[in-house]
Design a protein around this motif. Structure first.
Motif, PDB file in Angstrom:
ATOM      1  N   VAL A   1     -13.330 -15.870   3.090  1.00  0.00           N
ATOM      2  CA  VAL A   1     -12.736 -15.019   2.066  1.00  0.00           C
ATOM      3  C   VAL A   1     -11.455 -14.417   2.625  1.00  0.00           C
ATOM      4  CG1 VAL A   1     -14.190 -13.057   2.770  1.00  0.00           C
ATOM      5  CG2 VAL A   1     -13.053 -13.014   0.555  1.00  0.00           C
ATOM      6  N   MET A   2     -10.411 -14.426   1.818  1.00  0.00           N
ATOM      7  CA  MET A   2      -9.153 -13.781   2.179  1.00  0.00           C
ATOM      8  C   MET A   2      -8.861 -12.681   1.160  1.00  0.00           C
ATOM      9  SD  MET A   2      -5.352 -15.360   2.884  1.00  0.00           S
ATOM     10  CE  MET A   2      -5.062 -15.922   1.212  1.00  0.00           C
ATOM     11  N   ILE A   3      -8.643 -11.462   1.674  1.00  0.00           N
ATOM     12  CA  ILE A   3      -8.336 -10.310   0.841  1.00  0.00           C
ATOM     13  C   ILE A   3      -6.950  -9.814   1.229  1.00  0.00           C
ATOM     14  CG2 ILE A   3      -9.051  -7.991   0.153  1.00  0.00           C
ATOM     15  CD1 ILE A   3     -11.892  -8.744   1.071  1.00  0.00           C
ATOM     16  N   CYS A   4      -6.039  -9.845   0.271  1.00  0.00           N
ATOM     17  CA  CYS A   4      -4.655  -9.455   0.524  1.00  0.00           C
ATOM     18  C   CYS A   4      -4.268  -8.291  -0.392  1.00  0.00           C
ATOM     19  CB  CYS A   4      -3.694 -10.611   0.262  1.00  0.00           C
ATOM     20  SG  CYS A   4      -4.035 -12.099   1.218  1.00  0.00           S
ATOM     21  N   GLU A   5      -3.558  -7.351   0.156  1.00  0.00           N
ATOM     22  CA  GLU A   5      -3.094  -6.202  -0.622  1.00  0.00           C
ATOM     23  C   GLU A   5      -1.577  -6.194  -0.686  1.00  0.00           C
ATOM     24  OE1 GLU A   5      -3.176  -1.319  -0.359  1.00  0.00           O
ATOM     25  OE2 GLU A   5      -4.843  -2.461   0.482  1.00  0.00           O
ATOM     26  N   LYS A   6      -1.034  -5.967  -1.867  1.00  0.00           N
ATOM     27  CA  LYS A   6       0.417  -5.945  -2.051  1.00  0.00           C
ATOM     28  C   LYS A   6       0.982  -4.586  -1.637  1.00  0.00           C
ATOM     29  CE  LYS A   6       4.031  -6.682  -5.520  1.00  0.00           C
ATOM     30  NZ  LYS A   6       4.320  -7.126  -6.890  1.00  0.00           N
TER      31      LYS A   6
ATOM     32  N   GLN B   1       0.293  -5.119  -9.168  1.00  0.00           N
ATOM     33  CA  GLN B   1       0.907  -3.825  -8.943  1.00  0.00           C
ATOM     34  C   GLN B   1       0.952  -3.527  -7.445  1.00  0.00           C
ATOM     35  OE1 GLN B   1      -1.193  -0.746 -11.053  1.00  0.00           O
ATOM     36  NE2 GLN B   1      -1.089  -1.802 -13.037  1.00  0.00           N
ATOM     37  N   PRO B   2       1.826  -2.618  -6.997  1.00  0.00           N
ATOM     38  CA  PRO B   2       1.742  -2.174  -5.603  1.00  0.00           C
ATOM     39  C   PRO B   2       0.346  -1.649  -5.303  1.00  0.00           C
ATOM     40  CG  PRO B   2       3.769  -1.408  -6.605  1.00  0.00           C
ATOM     41  CD  PRO B   2       2.966  -2.018  -7.720  1.00  0.00           C
ATOM     42  N   GLY B   3      -0.244  -2.111  -4.224  1.00  0.00           N
ATOM     43  CA  GLY B   3      -1.617  -1.759  -3.889  1.00  0.00           C
ATOM     44  C   GLY B   3      -2.658  -2.669  -4.513  1.00  0.00           C
ATOM     45  N   GLY B   4      -2.214  -3.585  -5.396  1.00  0.00           N
ATOM     46  CA  GLY B   4      -3.135  -4.534  -6.012  1.00  0.00           C
ATOM     47  C   GLY B   4      -3.646  -5.550  -5.001  1.00  0.00           C
TER      48      GLY B   4
ATOM     49  N   ARG C   1       1.420 -15.008   3.728  1.00  0.00           N
ATOM     50  CA  ARG C   1       2.602 -14.348   4.297  1.00  0.00           C
ATOM     51  C   ARG C   1       3.880 -14.815   3.606  1.00  0.00           C
ATOM     52  NH1 ARG C   1       0.869 -14.786  10.695  1.00  0.00           N
ATOM     53  NH2 ARG C   1      -0.388 -12.862  10.769  1.00  0.00           N
ATOM     54  N   ARG C   2       3.957 -16.111   3.345  1.00  0.00           N
ATOM     55  CA  ARG C   2       5.143 -16.634   2.667  1.00  0.00           C
ATOM     56  C   ARG C   2       5.245 -16.086   1.250  1.00  0.00           C
ATOM     57  NH1 ARG C   2       4.142 -21.752   3.268  1.00  0.00           N
ATOM     58  NH2 ARG C   2       5.031 -21.789   5.343  1.00  0.00           N
ATOM     59  N   ALA C   3       4.097 -15.841   0.624  1.00  0.00           N
ATOM     60  CA  ALA C   3       4.097 -15.284  -0.727  1.00  0.00           C
ATOM     61  C   ALA C   3       4.584 -13.842  -0.762  1.00  0.00           C
ATOM     62  CB  ALA C   3       2.693 -15.364  -1.321  1.00  0.00           C
ATOM     63  N   GLY C   4       4.518 -13.141   0.373  1.00  0.00           N
ATOM     64  CA  GLY C   4       4.984 -11.766   0.449  1.00  0.00           C
ATOM     65  C   GLY C   4       3.946 -10.754   0.891  1.00  0.00           C
ATOM     66  N   PHE C   5       2.694 -11.172   1.009  1.00  0.00           N
ATOM     67  CA  PHE C   5       1.642 -10.223   1.400  1.00  0.00           C
ATOM     68  C   PHE C   5       1.791  -9.825   2.863  1.00  0.00           C
ATOM     69  CE2 PHE C   5      -0.337 -12.432  -2.204  1.00  0.00           C
ATOM     70  CZ  PHE C   5      -0.786 -11.355  -2.945  1.00  0.00           C
ATOM     71  N   LYS C   6       1.640  -8.530   3.119  1.00  0.00           N
ATOM     72  CA  LYS C   6       1.710  -8.014   4.486  1.00  0.00           C
ATOM     73  C   LYS C   6       0.327  -7.603   4.995  1.00  0.00           C
ATOM     74  CE  LYS C   6       6.230  -8.261   4.818  1.00  0.00           C
ATOM     75  NZ  LYS C   6       6.515  -8.838   3.481  1.00  0.00           N
ATOM     76  N   LYS C   7      -0.518  -7.065   4.103  1.00  0.00           N
ATOM     77  CA  LYS C   7      -1.867  -6.658   4.484  1.00  0.00           C
ATOM     78  C   LYS C   7      -2.824  -7.796   4.142  1.00  0.00           C
ATOM     79  CE  LYS C   7      -1.020  -1.720   3.672  1.00  0.00           C
ATOM     80  NZ  LYS C   7      -1.453  -0.515   2.923  1.00  0.00           N
TER      81      LYS C   7
END
Length: 335
Positions: free
Chosen positions: A330-335, A223-226, A269-275
């Motif tokens: 650890v990598m933490i990415c937010e959609k 979800q957005p913010g996931g 980044r290629r997957a679409g994550f910005k944060k």
């Protein structure tokens, strides 16, 4: 005709650079799978991802996990000192990440504040919930859930949990515990897009034939913010450089790729994550300790509490001085 699900790429899947032979004649000193293996590494020193030099079918990969560590049973209950420790952790989760307020006492609150002040203890605690803020009724999927220990804990803390796993034994155990779990790879499951609040995986991405494809699929399912949280050995760590072919993080032939901070960020980044947040953890002491034991020709297990404390403290110091040189990241990415 044999269908190969992993074949070493000709170029780096993270940055597109060519590859060169990096480690030769590496043996499996962890679980004793027969054979000698080579690894190739990205020519781009800023990326430096590495790849197992092999062509492997699904049946071959399955055979590498017959005696894998995830087959031990989870811990269901705690009492005495362990119960106090667990309750103190729940208080810390409440304070730091907004989890439901647990039973409290002066002792538990004091212990929680102590854990919070000591970096090694704090990160050990937060890693148990994948550094995730609490989402009431949130859906969490763990990829590679192993013995279901994390699924049990996250369910107790209020998450709606599911899991995906290749290992049939792990699937049977999780279903016996009442979990809705799926067998196979995450990409082939029928989860609806935008249906998840969190997707997590601890020491999973290195076992995946195509990390970039996995991250892109996770992005679509969130979800957005996931949040996506991935923990993995760090191919750019000091330990990797010092221990060479004996570095525990190589774990041939189960680790198909070894990622670095740079390669993970490129995939995300290629997957679409910005944060994207990426850091080392102070939890790589076990990797360092076991690497040295492999170099000395000793079994990776069997050391006492004092050596474990020493290596954990050393890993914590590396994390404080230069986080991205840690043996675990650890990598933490937010959609």
């Amino acid at each position: 005709m044999t269908e190969f699900i992993y074949t070493r790429p000709e170029t780096c899947t993270a940055c597109g650079a060519g590859l060169h032979l990096w480690r030769q004649n590496v043996r499996d000193g962890v679980y004793g799978v027969d054979g000698i293996w080579n690894l190739h590494r990205c020519n781009n020193s800023e990326c430096a991802a590495s790849y197992l030099d092999a062509r492997l079918s699904a049946s071959q990969l399955a055979g590498f996990y017959e005696t894998y560590s995830t087959h031990h049973d989870p811990v269901f209950a705690a009492n005495g000192t362990k119960l106090i420790f667990r309750q103190a952790l729940e208080w810390l989760f409440h304070r730091r990440l907004g989890y439901r307020r647990p039973k409290t006492s002066t002792l538990l609150a004091t212990l929680a504040r102590f854990f919070e002040l000591v970096p090694l203890l704090r990160e050990m605690a937060l890693s148990r919930v994948f550094w995730l803020p609490y989402v009431a009724g949130g859906k969490l999927v763990e990829i590679g859930f192993g013995n279901a220990q994390t699924l049990l804990q996250m369910r107790e803390l209020g998450w709606e949990v599911e899991g995906v796993e290749f290992d049939e034994m792990c699937i049977r155990k999780a279903r016996a515990l009442g979990f809705n779990v799926k067998q196979g790879d995450f990409e082939s499951q029928d989860y609806p897009d935008g249906s998840m609040n969190a997707v997590v995986g601890s020491h999973v991405i290195e076992h995946v034939p195509d990390p970039g494809k996995l991250m892109a699929t996770i992005y679509n399912k969130l979800q957005p913010g996931g949040r996506m949280v991935l923990v993995t050995p760090n191919g750019a760590s000091w330990g990797c450089r010092l221990m060479g072919a004996y570095w525990r993080g190589l774990e041939v032939p189960r680790h198909l790729t070894i990622q670095t901070p740079s390669s993970l960020i490129r995939h995300a980044r290629r997957a679409g994550f910005k944060k994207i947040e990426l850091s080392g953890t102070p939890l790589g002491g076990g990797i360092l300790q076991q690497s040295l034991r492999l170099r000395l020709g000793k079994p990776i297990n069997g050391s006492g509490r004092l050596p474990q404390l020493f290596w954990a403290s050393l890993a914590s110091m590396i994390h404080l001085l230069r986080p991205q040189a840690s043996d675990e990241i650890v990598m933490i990415c937010e959609k």
